[in-house]
Design a protein around this motif. Structure first.
Motif, PDB file in Angstrom:
ATOM      1  N   GLY A 140      -1.969   6.750   7.873  1.00 23.23           N
ATOM      2  CA  GLY A 140      -2.351   7.268   6.567  1.00 23.23           C
ATOM      3  C   GLY A 140      -2.667   6.178   5.559  1.00 23.23           C
ATOM      4  O   GLY A 140      -3.349   6.416   4.565  1.00 23.23           O
ATOM      5  N   LEU A 141      -2.192   4.968   5.814  1.00 22.56           N
ATOM      6  CA  LEU A 141      -2.471   3.851   4.904  1.00 22.56           C
ATOM      7  C   LEU A 141      -3.946   3.476   4.875  1.00 22.56           C
ATOM      8  O   LEU A 141      -4.417   2.894   3.906  1.00 22.56           O
ATOM      9  CB  LEU A 141      -1.672   2.616   5.325  1.00 22.56           C
ATOM     10  CG  LEU A 141      -0.220   2.565   4.888  1.00 22.56           C
ATOM     11  CD1 LEU A 141       0.462   1.355   5.497  1.00 22.56           C
ATOM     12  CD2 LEU A 141      -0.127   2.522   3.381  1.00 22.56           C
ATOM     13  N   ALA A 142      -4.666   3.810   5.917  1.00 19.34           N
ATOM     14  CA  ALA A 142      -6.080   3.428   5.992  1.00 19.34           C
ATOM     15  C   ALA A 142      -6.860   3.942   4.782  1.00 19.34           C
ATOM     16  O   ALA A 142      -7.719   3.232   4.244  1.00 19.34           O
ATOM     17  CB  ALA A 142      -6.698   3.936   7.289  1.00 19.34           C
ATOM     18  N   SER A 143      -6.553   5.142   4.324  1.00 17.10           N
ATOM     19  CA  SER A 143      -7.283   5.708   3.185  1.00 17.10           C
ATOM     20  C   SER A 143      -6.986   4.958   1.891  1.00 17.10           C
ATOM     21  O   SER A 143      -7.784   4.999   0.959  1.00 17.10           O
ATOM     22  CB  SER A 143      -6.966   7.191   3.032  1.00 17.10           C
ATOM     23  OG  SER A 143      -5.590   7.374   2.750  1.00 17.10           O
ATOM     24  N   ALA A 144      -5.847   4.267   1.818  1.00 17.18           N
ATOM     25  CA  ALA A 144      -5.494   3.503   0.617  1.00 17.18           C
ATOM     26  C   ALA A 144      -6.156   2.127   0.606  1.00 17.18           C
ATOM     27  O   ALA A 144      -6.074   1.415  -0.381  1.00 17.18           O
ATOM     28  CB  ALA A 144      -3.981   3.351   0.526  1.00 17.18           C
ATOM     29  N   LEU A 145      -6.797   1.766   1.699  1.00 18.31           N
ATOM     30  CA  LEU A 145      -7.400   0.442   1.815  1.00 18.31           C
ATOM     31  C   LEU A 145      -8.919   0.535   1.782  1.00 18.31           C
ATOM     32  O   LEU A 145      -9.620  -0.083   2.583  1.00 18.31           O
ATOM     33  CB  LEU A 145      -6.903  -0.235   3.099  1.00 18.31           C
ATOM     34  CG  LEU A 145      -5.384  -0.427   3.163  1.00 18.31           C
ATOM     35  CD1 LEU A 145      -4.955  -0.905   4.534  1.00 18.31           C
ATOM     36  CD2 LEU A 145      -4.910  -1.374   2.067  1.00 18.31           C
ATOM     37  N   SER A 146      -9.418   1.313   0.838  1.00 19.17           N
ATOM     38  CA  SER A 146     -10.864   1.492   0.727  1.00 19.17           C
ATOM     39  C   SER A 146     -11.523   0.150   0.452  1.00 19.17           C
ATOM     40  O   SER A 146     -10.955  -0.734  -0.176  1.00 19.17           O
ATOM     41  CB  SER A 146     -11.195   2.492  -0.385  1.00 19.17           C
ATOM     42  OG  SER A 146     -10.701   2.021  -1.614  1.00 19.17           O
TER      43      SER A 146
ATOM     44  N   VAL B  75       1.798   2.962  -1.541  1.00 24.59           N
ATOM     45  CA  VAL B  75       0.474   2.547  -1.077  1.00 24.59           C
ATOM     46  C   VAL B  75      -0.191   1.551  -2.027  1.00 24.59           C
ATOM     47  O   VAL B  75      -0.877   0.639  -1.569  1.00 24.59           O
ATOM     48  CB  VAL B  75      -0.470   3.740  -0.786  1.00 24.59           C
ATOM     49  CG1 VAL B  75       0.037   4.553   0.385  1.00 24.59           C
ATOM     50  CG2 VAL B  75      -0.686   4.590  -2.004  1.00 24.59           C
ATOM     51  N   GLU B  76       0.030   1.675  -3.318  1.00 25.25           N
ATOM     52  CA  GLU B  76      -0.583   0.730  -4.257  1.00 25.25           C
ATOM     53  C   GLU B  76      -0.009  -0.670  -4.051  1.00 25.25           C
ATOM     54  O   GLU B  76      -0.756  -1.655  -4.081  1.00 25.25           O
ATOM     55  CB  GLU B  76      -0.378   1.189  -5.691  1.00 25.25           C
ATOM     56  CG  GLU B  76      -1.221   2.387  -6.056  1.00 25.25           C
ATOM     57  CD  GLU B  76      -1.017   2.839  -7.492  1.00 25.25           C
ATOM     58  OE1 GLU B  76      -0.423   2.079  -8.298  1.00 25.25           O
ATOM     59  OE2 GLU B  76      -1.461   3.950  -7.814  1.00 25.25           O
TER      60      GLU B  76
END
Length: 109
Positions: A12-18, A86-87
């Motif tokens: 799920g972290l992938a979406s936070a690493l745009s 995530v931030e």
């Protein structure tokens, strides 16, 4: 930046690493490699950052001279907790430089 998630890193972290390209050790066929071989394969593939949950990696591997940056999640990997950080995780990834090592603590409660 090209980021590699090891097998324990919440996807799920992938979406936070745009703005970054994220791949997994499993997708690369590297999920059975030991830490040293994984680091070597990742560097050969020009991976910039390994995002891992393996806190022992810094003691098991000589990280001197490495070009890959390591961001290590400590504490829990339960998504319901990780998503609250995530931030902080994204900031650690964004600040990573070749050969750097950073830990991001995700408290259990």
């Amino acid at each position: 930046m090209l980021i590699l998630f090891d097998h324990g890193t919440p996807k799920g972290l992938a979406s936070a690493l745009s703005g970054h390209t994220v791949t997994t050790a499993q997708a690369k066929g590297w999920d059975t490699l030991g830490n040293g071989d994984l680091l070597n394969a990742a560097e050969e593939a020009a991976v910039d950052v390994l995002l891992t949950t393996d806190r022992r990696i810094r003691y098991q591997q000589n990280l001197g001279g490495r070009q890959i940056a390591l961001v290590v999640l400590t504490g829990t990997t339960k998504w319901s907790r990780v998503r609250l950080y995530v931030e902080r995780i994204a900031a650690a990834v964004n600040a990573a430089t070749p050969g750097s090592y950073t830990e991001v603590d995700v408290p259990f409660n």
